[in-house]
Motif scaffolding. Structure first.
Motif, mmCIF file in Angstrom:
data_model
loop_
_atom_site.group_PDB
_atom_site.id
_atom_site.type_symbol
_atom_site.label_atom_id
_atom_site.label_comp_id
_atom_site.label_asym_id
_atom_site.label_seq_id
_atom_site.Cartn_x
_atom_site.Cartn_y
_atom_site.Cartn_z
ATOM 1 N N GLY A 1 13.586 -61.298 11.836
ATOM 2 C CA GLY A 1 12.363 -60.867 12.498
ATOM 3 C C GLY A 1 12.414 -59.454 13.032
ATOM 4 O O GLY A 1 11.373 -58.837 13.262
ATOM 5 N N LEU A 2 13.627 -58.904 13.211
ATOM 6 C CA LEU A 2 13.756 -57.527 13.710
ATOM 7 C C LEU A 2 13.419 -56.490 12.652
ATOM 8 O O LEU A 2 12.966 -55.398 12.975
ATOM 9 N N ASP A 3 13.650 -56.817 11.389
ATOM 10 C CA ASP A 3 13.316 -55.885 10.298
ATOM 11 C C ASP A 3 13.312 -56.626 8.966
ATOM 12 O O ASP A 3 14.330 -56.700 8.273
ATOM 13 N N PRO A 4 12.175 -57.196 8.575
ATOM 14 C CA PRO A 4 12.094 -57.978 7.340
ATOM 15 C C PRO A 4 12.396 -57.191 6.072
ATOM 16 O O PRO A 4 12.660 -57.800 5.025
ATOM 17 N N GLU A 5 12.346 -55.852 6.145
ATOM 18 C CA GLU A 5 12.614 -55.055 4.946
ATOM 19 C C GLU A 5 14.095 -54.709 4.780
ATOM 20 O O GLU A 5 14.494 -54.149 3.769
ATOM 21 N N ARG A 6 14.905 -55.049 5.795
ATOM 22 C CA ARG A 6 16.323 -54.721 5.713
ATOM 23 C C ARG A 6 17.210 -55.956 5.820
ATOM 24 O O ARG A 6 18.427 -55.857 5.799
ATOM 25 N N VAL A 7 16.563 -57.124 5.976
ATOM 26 C CA VAL A 7 17.320 -58.376 6.123
ATOM 27 C C VAL A 7 16.905 -59.362 5.039
ATOM 28 O O VAL A 7 15.714 -59.584 4.815
ATOM 29 N N VAL A 8 17.897 -59.951 4.370
ATOM 30 C CA VAL A 8 17.673 -61.070 3.463
ATOM 31 C C VAL A 8 18.035 -62.334 4.231
ATOM 32 O O VAL A 8 19.186 -62.525 4.632
ATOM 33 N N TYR A 9 17.058 -63.172 4.473
ATOM 34 C CA TYR A 9 17.260 -64.409 5.230
ATOM 35 C C TYR A 9 17.581 -65.537 4.254
ATOM 36 O O TYR A 9 16.846 -65.778 3.293
ATOM 37 N N LEU A 10 18.689 -66.242 4.499
ATOM 38 C CA LEU A 10 19.081 -67.373 3.658
ATOM 39 C C LEU A 10 19.153 -68.634 4.505
ATOM 40 O O LEU A 10 19.917 -68.706 5.476
ATOM 41 N N GLY A 11 18.318 -69.611 4.154
ATOM 42 C CA GLY A 11 18.300 -70.887 4.853
ATOM 43 C C GLY A 11 18.558 -72.019 3.878
ATOM 44 O O GLY A 11 18.506 -71.835 2.654
ATOM 45 N N THR A 12 18.822 -73.208 4.419
ATOM 46 C CA THR A 12 19.173 -74.325 3.557
ATOM 47 C C THR A 12 18.815 -75.649 4.208
ATOM 48 O O THR A 12 18.765 -75.768 5.433
ATOM 49 N N ALA A 13 18.598 -76.662 3.354
ATOM 50 C CA ALA A 13 18.381 -78.021 3.830
ATOM 51 C C ALA A 13 19.689 -78.797 3.927
ATOM 52 O O ALA A 13 19.683 -79.970 4.307
#
Length: 369
Positions: free
Chosen positions: A201-213
């Protein structure tokens, strides 16, 4: 011919990294599957968008924004078959961009570091202390074009990344053009206060967010997701097309319905209470039966770190093996280039079933020196 020795399954399992799979919400999942598959258009079962089904991407965008503070436009979400699959894709994309090194935390999983190495990247490590990874050192790391972090709950030490170090990581990414790979493996399970929001959320253009179930539901689902900077979406889809064009549609549609119906939120809330109760029982048992041992990393997640006297780590794990108790030592997660650290055990309290939890806790207390 000599027969191979039979490896006995441990009577008690306190290995970290897995949820209580006996608590998988089978009945609710079946209901969601029935509704989702009944409503699905015929086209959903053909070849589809490599980003994944739009139903799931839309449901995830809403959930991640609400629960994790992620800026998650459905067009920027790519569904993949687990965190490892997503990380492998990112390693491939980083190498295409000419990145030669991706920094990692000094404690973590070697399978993740090895995936980056297999992509052609070196993995210099950032020291981890009581405030998380020392991201202020990124500026002095020559040639580093990306960094892999577990900001909400460092694995395995359990500390959240300090706000100042979050800001330092984002500042580094902006000034250097680097990327932050955010592993949010168990960010939903926070016990003592509101969950720590995602770094993305601080910089969506510089962070790749990886989530999982894998932690919230079950690793066997093989469902995970990446929320990407806009500029990387097409490249990741191209890389994905060369490996695995699309994830299984029925499970995607079911998870979308499971989230949309509110069943996912209810399940996470129930599991949060269950894991908090186990965390409390672990802390109470150690305070009563092994008061000289300090337990840390207990504010979130599915594991805790039990600190041991210097030089006892290996002997305790060996004693546990003889007692039929599966444990993992802290040193197992230390990067090969990291400085020697404290002795300890990483106790996974999410793994045992409810019926096996008391016995596992008793076995743990018996093997401590």
């Amino acid at each position: 011919a000599r027969s191979r020795p039979v490896r006995r399954r441990p009577a008690h399992n306190l290995m970290p990294g897995s949820p209580d799979v006996s608590s998988f919400p089978r009945a609710e999942w079946l209901k969601a599957a029935r509704r989702a598959l009944t409503a699905a258009p015929d086209a959903a079962f053909g070849y589809d968008d490599p980003r994944g089904r739009v139903e799931l991407r839309t449901a995830l965008a809403d959930y991640l924004a609400r629960a994790r503070g992620v800026y998650a436009d459905p067009e920027r979400i790519v569904v993949c078959s687990g965190f490892v699959d997503g990380l492998a894709l990112m390693g491939k994309v980083l190498r295409r961009h000419g990145v030669r090194a991706a920094a990692v935390e000094s404690y973590g999983l070697d399978i993740h570091w090895n995936l980056l190495v297999e992509a052609g990247l070196s993995t210099p490590c950032l020291p981890v202390d009581a405030h998380g990874a020392r991201t202020g050192e990124l500026g002095g790391a020559a040639g580093v074009g990306a960094v892999l972090l577990t900001p909400a709950h460092q694995f395995p030490t359990g500390v959240p990344l300090h706000p100042g170090r979050r800001a330092a990581a984002v500042d580094w990414a902006r000034s250097s053009g680097g990327l932050i790979l955010e592993d949010d493996y168990d960010g939903e399970f926070r016990y003592d206060r509101q969950p720590v929001g995602a770094l993305q959320g601080l910089d969506p253009e510089r962070v790749v967010y990886l989530g999982t179930a894998s932690k919230s539901l079950a690793p066997g689902l093989r469902l995970a997701w990446m929320v990407l900077p806009e500029a990387l979406v097409d490249e990741v889809c191209d890389a994905k097309g060369g490996r695995e064009w699309m994830s299984a549609t029925p499970d995607q549609l079911t998870l979308a319905e499971f989230i949309r119906s509110g069943a996912y939120d209810r399940h996470v809330r129930a599991m949060r209470l269950r894991y908090r109760r186990r965390r409390d029982q672990l802390v109470d048992a150690l305070a009563e039966r092994a008061p000289d041992f300090r337990v840390s990393g207990i504010a979130a997640g599915l594991h805790a770190v039990l600190e041991l006297p210097e030089g006892t780590e290996q002997s305790v794990v060996q004693a546990a093996t003889w007692q039929g108790l599966a444990l993992e030592r802290l040193a197992r997660f230390r990067h090969r280039d990291a400085e020697p650290g404290r002795d300890g055990l990483v106790i996974g309290y999410g793994t045992p079933s409810d019926s096996g939890w008391a016995g596992a806790l008793d076995a743990l207390c018996r093997v401590l020196p």
